[in-house]
Design a protein around this motif. Structure first.
Motif, PDB file in Angstrom:
ATOM      1  N   THR A 105      -8.671  -5.165  31.839  1.00 34.65           N
ATOM      2  CA  THR A 105      -9.426  -4.726  33.017  1.00 34.65           C
ATOM      3  C   THR A 105      -9.028  -3.295  33.352  1.00 34.65           C
ATOM      4  O   THR A 105      -7.847  -3.005  33.574  1.00 34.65           O
ATOM      5  N   MET A 113      -9.738  -0.235  36.094  1.00 32.62           N
ATOM      6  CA  MET A 113     -10.175  -0.163  37.487  1.00 32.62           C
ATOM      7  C   MET A 113      -9.930   1.221  38.069  1.00 32.62           C
ATOM      8  O   MET A 113      -9.210   2.043  37.477  1.00 32.62           O
ATOM      9  N   THR A 114     -10.529   1.453  39.213  1.00 31.78           N
ATOM     10  CA  THR A 114     -10.358   2.718  39.921  1.00 31.78           C
ATOM     11  C   THR A 114      -9.002   2.749  40.589  1.00 31.78           C
ATOM     12  O   THR A 114      -8.320   1.721  40.662  1.00 31.78           O
ATOM     13  N   ASP A 124      -8.156   2.580  43.584  1.00 35.64           N
ATOM     14  CA  ASP A 124      -8.036   1.633  44.689  1.00 35.64           C
ATOM     15  C   ASP A 124      -8.242   0.191  44.235  1.00 35.64           C
ATOM     16  O   ASP A 124      -8.333  -0.724  45.054  1.00 35.64           O
ATOM     17  N   GLY A 125      -8.360  -0.089  42.912  1.00 35.05           N
ATOM     18  CA  GLY A 125      -8.380  -1.436  42.395  1.00 35.05           C
ATOM     19  C   GLY A 125      -9.748  -2.049  42.206  1.00 35.05           C
ATOM     20  O   GLY A 125      -9.849  -3.267  42.028  1.00 35.05           O
ATOM     21  N   ILE A 126     -10.830  -1.258  42.185  1.00 39.26           N
ATOM     22  CA  ILE A 126     -12.162  -1.796  41.935  1.00 39.26           C
ATOM     23  C   ILE A 126     -12.371  -1.858  40.421  1.00 39.26           C
ATOM     24  O   ILE A 126     -12.233  -0.861  39.724  1.00 39.26           O
ATOM     25  N   ARG A 127     -12.728  -3.066  39.939  1.00 36.16           N
ATOM     26  CA  ARG A 127     -12.861  -3.260  38.503  1.00 36.16           C
ATOM     27  C   ARG A 127     -14.045  -2.476  37.936  1.00 36.16           C
ATOM     28  O   ARG A 127     -15.141  -2.499  38.489  1.00 36.16           O
ATOM     29  N   GLN A 133     -17.471 -10.192  37.458  1.00 27.95           N
ATOM     30  CA  GLN A 133     -16.308  -9.736  38.192  1.00 27.95           C
ATOM     31  C   GLN A 133     -16.210  -8.217  38.281  1.00 27.95           C
ATOM     32  O   GLN A 133     -15.373  -7.694  39.024  1.00 27.95           O
ATOM     33  N   LYS A 160     -15.710  -5.897  41.618  1.00 27.65           N
ATOM     34  CA  LYS A 160     -14.891  -6.581  42.609  1.00 27.65           C
ATOM     35  C   LYS A 160     -13.450  -6.078  42.545  1.00 27.65           C
ATOM     36  O   LYS A 160     -13.034  -5.436  41.583  1.00 27.65           O
ATOM     37  N   HIS A 161     -12.687  -6.429  43.575  1.00 28.43           N
ATOM     38  CA  HIS A 161     -11.321  -5.932  43.665  1.00 28.43           C
ATOM     39  C   HIS A 161     -10.399  -6.711  42.726  1.00 28.43           C
ATOM     40  O   HIS A 161     -10.539  -7.918  42.538  1.00 28.43           O
ATOM     41  N   TYR A 162      -9.486  -6.002  42.149  1.00 36.47           N
ATOM     42  CA  TYR A 162      -8.508  -6.565  41.214  1.00 36.47           C
ATOM     43  C   TYR A 162      -7.613  -7.583  41.934  1.00 36.47           C
ATOM     44  O   TYR A 162      -7.171  -7.351  43.066  1.00 36.47           O
ATOM     45  N   ILE A 170      -0.945  -4.036  42.898  1.00 30.60           N
ATOM     46  CA  ILE A 170      -1.109  -2.651  42.470  1.00 30.60           C
ATOM     47  C   ILE A 170       0.095  -1.885  42.999  1.00 30.60           C
ATOM     48  O   ILE A 170       0.314  -1.830  44.213  1.00 30.60           O
TER      49      ILE A 170
END
Length: 421
Positions: A94, A96-97, A99-102, A110, A113-115, A119
């Motif tokens: 996975t 992600m950005t 901030d944790g957006i996949r 999925q 959505k947020h990881y 983090i």
């Protein structure tokens, strides 16, 4: 109808005990092997997630793709991560950005959505076990940087289910080792059983101790009676010679003194109400044995001393071995050489004391003196190594205790509950 209770033989007891120990040890070892294999598989999974996440974080094009529109980033990175996932043993990759957006995920629903997971507050790799959309997994999250600046994260994981599946191929080895050890242990138990049966036949464990006690009792009583017979023989020969020389008064004096010494011990035993003829015979013989070795002998039985409560064989084995040790120690020590035996009432039972003038037992040997087979005597007929171990076994079995007092003088104290008759 009377039922006969069949007691297990010592050979069967040895086989059963050894087999139980073998099964227990093998079970513990097999468990340890399985746990070790499981830990090894888990460590391999952690190493794989760390190396794969580090590789992706440094892969060309990953950082630049994350700086584009999220939809474009997914279009560029999803095929790459899926190809890498299928070519390795990981279950998900996975990206992600910051901030944790996949941006990528094996399940397209999925994406966006947020990881699920931790983090790190500062950009550094982190390996942990987390329950996510694919179930429990071991995963590593690593930062993706451009010129030192954080532009995203990559998480690589292996599910616990996959780790368990990887463990299965290693189980046959652990099972094979456990079975081999179990077979070897059972063979050893069988050999131990045959050896014990060859030595003890079908005697139960208690029967072996009784046989040893009987042997020791016969041995020590035989030595005592031999010394007594030898002493009486010498005195009789001397008396006969004196009579032939016409010195009848001196012959009578010798015979009278012999009778007096013997009668004193007989009276000492019988007059106190102990009623232990075997003990009386033993003390008579040991007195002669002490005189034969030039050792001063003292035997005292206090009034109202109760019976020992031991069978005659056990009583002679215990007292005889203690006296034998005392005689040996006194003979090896310096003058004056003496041995003292005392019997006296103690609470509801009796106490038996055997003391000697010997040099004592070295401190380093005191902890081992009651071990079976331990002896300070040389190997061979004189190096028995069973006397004190047998004495402790008999005394403990009767509910008493045996103690060693280093002195001086060296003393063995036996306390028995006694027996009313």
């Amino acid at each position: 109808m009377t039922r006969t209770v069949r007691t297990r033989s010592a050979a069967t007891t040895v086989f059963t005990d050894v087999a139980i120990v073998v099964v227990f040890v093998v079970a513990v070892l097999a468990t340890a092997l399985v746990l070790d294999a499981r830990q090894a598989v888990r460590s391999d999974a952690e190493s794989l997630t760390r190396s794969t996440s580090a590789t992706i974080a440094l892969a060309p094009g990953v950082a630049s793709a994350l700086q584009a529109d999220p939809a474009q980033a997914t279009a560029r990175l999803e095929p790459m991560t899926e190809a890498m996932r299928k070519s390795t043993a990981v279950d998900f990759i996975t990206i992600m950005t910051p901030d944790g957006i996949r941006v990528t995920h094996p399940d397209p629903t999925q994406i966006g959505k947020h990881y699920i997971g931790t983090i790190p507050a500062t950009p550094h790799p982190l390996t942990q076990e987390v329950t996510g959309t694919l179930g429990p997994s071991v995963r590593t999250i690593a930062p993706i940087r451009v010129d030192g600046a954080l532009v995203g994260w990559v998480s690589v994981g292996v599910t616990v289910r996959s780790i368990t599946s990887s463990l299965l191929p290693r189980l046959p080895f652990a099972i094979a080792v456990a079975l081999a050890l179990l077979l070897a242990g059972l063979v050893f138990a069988f050999v131990a059983r045959r050896t014990t049966r060859r030595l003890a036949g079908d005697l139960p464990p208690g029967g072996i101790r009784d046989a040893v006690a009987s042997y020791e009792s016969t041995r020590t009583l035989g030595e005592a009676l031999r010394a007594q017979t030898h002493e009486h023989g010498n005195r009789m020969h001397t008396a006969v010679a004196l009579i032939e020389l016409g010195r009848a008064d001196e012959a009578v004096e010798i015979l009278t003194e012999t009778a007096r010494q013997s009668q004193e011990l007989v009276d000492l035993v019988n007059a106190r109400g102990t009623g232990d003829p075997a003990i009386g015979a033993l003390l008579l013989g040991k007195a002669a044995q002490a005189r034969e070795q030039g050792i001063e002998w003292t035997a005292q039985i206090a009034p109202e001393t109760p019976p020992s409560g031991l069978p005659a064989v056990d009583a002679v084995a215990v007292l005889g071995n203690l006296i034998d040790n005392a005689l040996d120690a006194a003979a090896a020590g310096g003058a004056p050489r003496w041995v003292r035996v005392e019997l006296a009432p103690h609470d509801a039972g009796l106490v038996l004391l055997v003391s000697d003038s010997g040099d004592g037992v070295p401190a380093e040997m005191r902890e081992r003196m009651f071990e079976h087979g331990f002896s300070t005597k040389p190997a061979g007929t004189e190096g028995r190594g069973v006397g004190l171990a047998l004495a402790r076994s008999v005394v403990s079995g009767a509910g008493g205790r045996i103690e060693f007092e280093p002195g001086p003088p060296t003393t063995f104290r036996v306390t028995l509950p006694g027996s009313k008759r």
